[in-house]
Design a protein around this motif. Sequence first.
Motif, PDB file in Angstrom:
ATOM      1  N   THR A 232       0.679  -1.354   0.031  1.00  0.00           N
ATOM      2  CA  THR A 232      -0.062  -0.143   0.121  1.00  0.00           C
ATOM      3  C   THR A 232       0.880   1.213  -0.067  1.00  0.00           C
ATOM      4  O   THR A 232       0.421   2.164  -0.808  1.00  0.00           O
ATOM      5  N   PHE A 233       1.905   1.082   0.668  1.00  0.00           N
ATOM      6  CA  PHE A 233       2.937   2.457   0.652  1.00  0.00           C
ATOM      7  C   PHE A 233       3.746   2.564  -0.447  1.00  0.00           C
ATOM      8  O   PHE A 233       3.750   3.648  -1.204  1.00  0.00           O
ATOM      9  N   ARG A 234       4.156   1.374  -1.047  1.00  0.00           N
ATOM     10  CA  ARG A 234       4.988   1.491  -2.432  1.00  0.00           C
ATOM     11  C   ARG A 234       4.000   1.850  -3.640  1.00  0.00           C
ATOM     12  O   ARG A 234       4.713   1.995  -4.607  1.00  0.00           O
ATOM     13  N   LYS A 235       2.745   1.469  -3.601  1.00  0.00           N
ATOM     14  CA  LYS A 235       1.797   1.834  -4.677  1.00  0.00           C
ATOM     15  C   LYS A 235       1.849   3.551  -5.017  1.00  0.00           C
ATOM     16  O   LYS A 235       1.572   4.096  -6.026  1.00  0.00           O
ATOM     17  N   ARG A 236       1.782   4.133  -3.681  1.00  0.00           N
ATOM     18  CA  ARG A 236       1.873   5.474  -3.792  1.00  0.00           C
ATOM     19  C   ARG A 236       3.027   6.447  -3.656  1.00  0.00           C
ATOM     20  O   ARG A 236       3.147   7.371  -3.990  1.00  0.00           O
ATOM     21  N   PHE A 237       3.990   5.844  -2.918  1.00  0.00           N
ATOM     22  CA  PHE A 237       5.321   6.438  -2.906  1.00  0.00           C
ATOM     23  C   PHE A 237       6.534   5.701  -3.222  1.00  0.00           C
ATOM     24  O   PHE A 237       6.476   4.588  -3.129  1.00  0.00           O
TER      25      PHE A 237
ATOM     26  N   ARG B  54       6.373  11.385  -3.912  1.00  0.00           N
ATOM     27  CA  ARG B  54       5.208  11.225  -5.046  1.00  0.00           C
ATOM     28  C   ARG B  54       5.021  12.389  -5.789  1.00  0.00           C
ATOM     29  O   ARG B  54       5.087  13.482  -5.484  1.00  0.00           O
TER      30      ARG B  54
END
Length: 140
Positions: free
Chosen positions: A101-106, A140
């Motif tokens: 979830t973190f790596r999808k956004r940042f 991002r």
Amino acid sequence: LAGVSPHYRSEPKTVGGSLFRIQRDTRFANDKSPYKSWQGARLFHARGRQVPAPSFYLHLQAGKCFVGAGLWHPDSATLRRLRKFILDNPGSWQAAAHASTFRKRFDLDDSEMLTRMPRGFPDDFEFASDLKRKNFVALR
């Protein structure tokens, strides 16, 4: 930003405040245009001048806008404490920095990395590439 923490703020001072100056340093540049084509702002912790604390950065430029959050060029003692925390808590680091979830956004900033492992850290650590970071910043 207030939802993240009430201790983060912008500083309206014209010198040393949150907004970066618009004039370029042209002394050693081939491009002598006097103004930058972008605007940046730094939002920092209220005690950021007393203790090392993450900050937020906002960059506005045509076609190249981004936000960043974390520790940019931390001092040696802070960097060592971060690396030691990662070494001692790999599960927490995995859950925080490598969660899907973190790596999808940042993205984590890879612009400045050590070529070898820092002294005192094992070469075969599962997050060895993270221990080689000079900056701990999410973009991002």
